[in-house]
Design a protein around this motif. Structure first.
Motif, mmCIF file in Angstrom:
data_model
loop_
_atom_site.group_PDB
_atom_site.id
_atom_site.type_symbol
_atom_site.label_atom_id
_atom_site.label_comp_id
_atom_site.label_asym_id
_atom_site.label_seq_id
_atom_site.Cartn_x
_atom_site.Cartn_y
_atom_site.Cartn_z
ATOM 1 N N UNK A 119 -9.832 9.444 91.132
ATOM 2 C CA UNK A 119 -9.886 10.799 91.668
ATOM 3 C C UNK A 119 -11.137 11.542 91.223
ATOM 4 N N UNK A 120 -11.535 11.358 89.975
ATOM 5 C CA UNK A 120 -12.689 12.074 89.454
ATOM 6 C C UNK A 120 -13.959 11.685 90.206
ATOM 7 N N UNK A 121 -14.057 10.435 90.627
ATOM 8 C CA UNK A 121 -15.231 9.986 91.373
ATOM 9 C C UNK A 121 -15.190 10.479 92.815
ATOM 10 N N UNK A 122 -14.015 10.395 93.431
ATOM 11 C CA UNK A 122 -13.895 10.851 94.820
ATOM 12 C C UNK A 122 -14.173 12.348 94.911
ATOM 13 N N UNK A 123 -13.643 13.115 93.971
ATOM 14 C CA UNK A 123 -13.868 14.555 93.945
ATOM 15 C C UNK A 123 -15.354 14.881 93.821
ATOM 16 N N UNK A 124 -16.049 14.177 92.929
ATOM 17 C CA UNK A 124 -17.475 14.426 92.738
ATOM 18 C C UNK A 124 -18.254 14.160 94.020
ATOM 19 N N UNK A 125 -17.906 13.087 94.720
ATOM 20 C CA UNK A 125 -18.596 12.760 95.966
ATOM 21 C C UNK A 125 -18.374 13.842 97.019
ATOM 22 N N UNK A 126 -17.146 14.358 97.092
ATOM 23 C CA UNK A 126 -16.839 15.388 98.083
ATOM 24 C C UNK A 126 -17.585 16.687 97.780
ATOM 25 N N UNK A 127 -17.613 17.098 96.521
ATOM 26 C CA UNK A 127 -18.289 18.348 96.159
ATOM 27 C C UNK A 127 -19.790 18.239 96.387
ATOM 28 N N UNK A 128 -20.375 17.101 96.030
ATOM 29 C CA UNK A 128 -21.807 16.899 96.310
ATOM 30 C C UNK A 128 -22.042 16.938 97.821
ATOM 31 N N UNK A 129 -21.141 16.323 98.586
ATOM 32 C CA UNK A 129 -21.265 16.350 100.040
ATOM 33 C C UNK A 129 -21.198 17.761 100.593
ATOM 34 N N UNK A 130 -20.302 18.591 100.051
ATOM 35 C CA UNK A 130 -20.205 19.982 100.495
ATOM 36 C C UNK A 130 -21.486 20.748 100.161
ATOM 37 N N UNK A 131 -22.043 20.499 98.997
ATOM 38 C CA UNK A 131 -23.287 21.147 98.616
ATOM 39 C C UNK A 131 -24.417 20.759 99.559
#
Length: 389
Positions: A64-76
């Motif tokens: 989850x910690x990796x998937x979350x990081x990818x999503x937040x970077x994608x939103x940025x």
């Protein structure tokens, strides 16, 4: 819960209510009419719906910690792309990324991680984490309007992206750091595609899914259509912009009520039973909107819309967890979310066409309620087809 609520809150940059605040600035910057911006929004949302399934299921196979990081970077990145858009084509890419990461994946992380982590009190936990959505509806609009007025729309979207990267990302990573009970263990990435196919077969082959899908379309389709065209509806009714603005906090507060009430009911009974009745408050509000032209009708309608919105937010995810378990919850939610995003994409076009054709608000509402009642009927028979686990 704090981790999940932050994802719900910061889904706002990709939600319709936030993007709508930039529509006038988009039109001025690129010489586009509201109709052309609406068509661009439709195309970008459809594209994001088609992509969501193939990206969202990876939450079943990554920590989850990796998937979350990818999503937040994608939103940025989505915010930066939108801010730097040189023309309509660049704006299309930006909105596509905003809809995919914001409206789609940020909420996907919030709901899926919460449903997996909490078993006995799943309904109340989903009600708490989903508070980030109405909080975003309260916080983002005044800040965005002030930002556009003070520094312009491009720096405002760039600033939103920078905050996601520099504040939200490290904060959410820190919140999960050291948690011994991981919401999801490391998956076998090589089997991800096969598991996606298995999950899709399970969803498509389930009679329960086909019974509930028609009713699931009511809220995303009708609410998006209304929110996208609310200024046009207000103009027809003779309502002021101030009344529209004042009605949104009512929507947010009512949504919170719906979140907590539904969470309590889900934990006492089941999400599947509550789902059958969830559209009723919304349809009552829809009827008020169509039948009453007095100014009090708008906040009353918004309050009823909010109640159903809050109920749906907890019920939809908990319902899939009850029916299919949590092992493939990400895949199931991705498939259903793709369908719901498709409904949100079509809604502004359908209502816009009806208004352009000269249909009255009363006639539109009457047809809408009749169709919604028909869509609700199959869900009454869904319980007999709940998958055996």
């Amino acid at each position: 819960m704090a981790f999940a609520a932050l994802h719900a809150f910061y889904s706002s940059p990709g939600q319709t209510f936030c993007i709508g605040l930039f529509v006038a600035a988009f039109g001025e910057a690129f010489g586009m009419s509201p109709a052309s911006i609406g068509a661009l929004y439709l195309g970008a949302t459809l594209a994001s719906a088609g992509t969501l399934l193939f990206v969202g299921h990876w939450i079943d196979h990554m920590r989850l910690v990796h998937f979350s990081a990818a999503v937040i970077v994608g939103l940025s990145v989505a915010c930066f792309v939108t801010a730097a858009a040189p023309g309509p084509a660049g704006l299309f890419v930006g909105i596509y990324l905003l809809r995919l990461t914001g409206q789609g994946l940020m909420v996907h992380v919030e709901a899926t991680s919460t449903a997996r982590t909490f078993d006995r009190d799943r309904g109340r936990a989903l009600g708490i984490t989903a508070l980030g959505l109405p909080l975003g509806e309260v916080v983002f609009p005044p800040l965005v309007v002030a930002g556009i007025a003070a520094i312009g729309w491009r720096p405002t979207y760039a600033l939103i992206g920078a905050v996601a990267l520099l504040v939200l990302l490290p904060l959410t990573q820190w919140l999960l750091y050291g948690i011994t009970r991981s919401p999801r263990s490391e998956g076998a990435g090589n089997g991800a595609f096969k598991r996606l196919i298995v999950g899709l077969k399970m969803v498509v082959g389930s009679r329960y899914v086909w019974c509930v899908l028609p009713a699931m379309a009511i809220l995303p389709f009708y609410s998006t259509a209304i929110m996208f065209h609310i200024t046009n509806i207000a103009a027809i009714r003779g309502w002021s912009g101030g009344l529209v603005a004042a009605s949104f906090p009512v929507l947010a507060v009512a949504s919170v009520v719906g979140l907590f009430v539904s969470g309590y009911i889900i934990d006492r009974t089941s999400a599947r039973r509550l789902f059958v009745f969830h559209p009723i408050p919304f349809l009552c509000g829809f009827a008020v909107l169509g039948a009453v032209s007095a100014s009090w009708a708008l906040p009353v309608a918004f309050a009823l819309f909010g109640v159903t919105g809050g109920i749906a937010k907890t019920t939809f995810t908990a319902m899939w967890a009850e029916a299919f378990g949590v092992d493939m919850l990400g895949t199931v939610r991705s498939a259903v979310s793709m369908y719901m995003v498709l409904m949100t994409a079509l809604a502004p076009f359908v209502l816009g066409t009806a208004l352009a054709a000269g249909m009255s608000i009363g006639a539109i509402v009457a047809w809408g309620i009749a169709i919604a009642v028909v869509l609700m009927v199959p869900s009454g028979f869904a319980e007999r087809y709940v998958p055996a686990r």
